[in-house]
Design a protein around this motif. Structure first.
Motif: not given
Length: 196
Positions: A85-98
């Motif tokens: 899940w941290p990989v998905l969360a990191a993508i969400g952070k990098v792409e749109s700041d969640h």
């Protein structure tokens, strides 16, 4: 029938004025929506509480940086698709700041490359980002409850379980992007975290 009677009563000039006002209202609504003045910030729907074992626990940095609804969604998608899940969360952070970024395509429409939603999956046929949403998404790409599992399906289909770097590179063709996502993912699982 009532509308036809109204148009007759207004006459030609009144009908033209009414049509112009309608076009102006629709255009103004579109501009307001594109500028994100109408839509509230993206909110994630609650995900199921039951999570698979073997997934890392969130660090203090993850708890501080990731909205709780998003964190539940990342963890649920990670457990369901058997990817960290941290990989998905990191993508969400990098792409749109969640989902908090006010960039084109995050809450409505698409960005210059044709990517949409908080996970910035390609959603425009023929665009630079392609149209991965057709294959991996269901519903609206701007809804985090739909976008996060779609990103997980994309990563799994591109080999994330065995070749994470390759799957991340397929997601965004940049070695710097792969390194950034992995760095953020480590921070979300490292004890004590670090700066979000």
């Amino acid at each position: 029938m009532i509308a036809l009677g109204l148009l007759r009563a207004l006459g030609l000039r009144g009908t033209v004025v009414l049509a112009c006002l309608l076009v102006l209202a629709v255009t103004a609504y579109g501009v307001v929506q594109d500028l994100d003045l109408l839509d509230p910030p993206a909110r994630a729907a609650p995900a199921p509480r039951k999570l698979a074992t073997g997934q890392p626990r969130p660090s203090s940095a993850a708890a501080a940086d990731i909205p709780s609804g998003y964190l539940r969604l990342y963890r649920a998608a990670g457990a369901r698709y058997r990817i960290p899940w941290p990989v998905l969360a990191a993508i969400g952070k990098v792409e749109s700041d969640h989902g908090r970024a006010r960039l084109p395509g995050v809450r409505s429409g698409s960005n210059w490359a044709g990517a949409c939603g908080p996970m910035q999956l390609g959603c425009v046929p023929g665009s630079k980002a392609g149209n991965a949403w057709v294959r991996y998404g269901h519903g609206r790409p701007h809804d985090p409850a739909q976008a996060i599992p779609a990103a997980a399906r994309y990563l799994v289909d591109h080999g994330a379980r065995h070749h994470l770097d390759r799957a991340l590179y397929a997601y965004n063709h940049s070695r710097a992007y792969v390194a950034r996502v992995k760095q953020v993912a480590r921070r979300y699982t490292t004890r004590g975290g670090g700066r979000p």
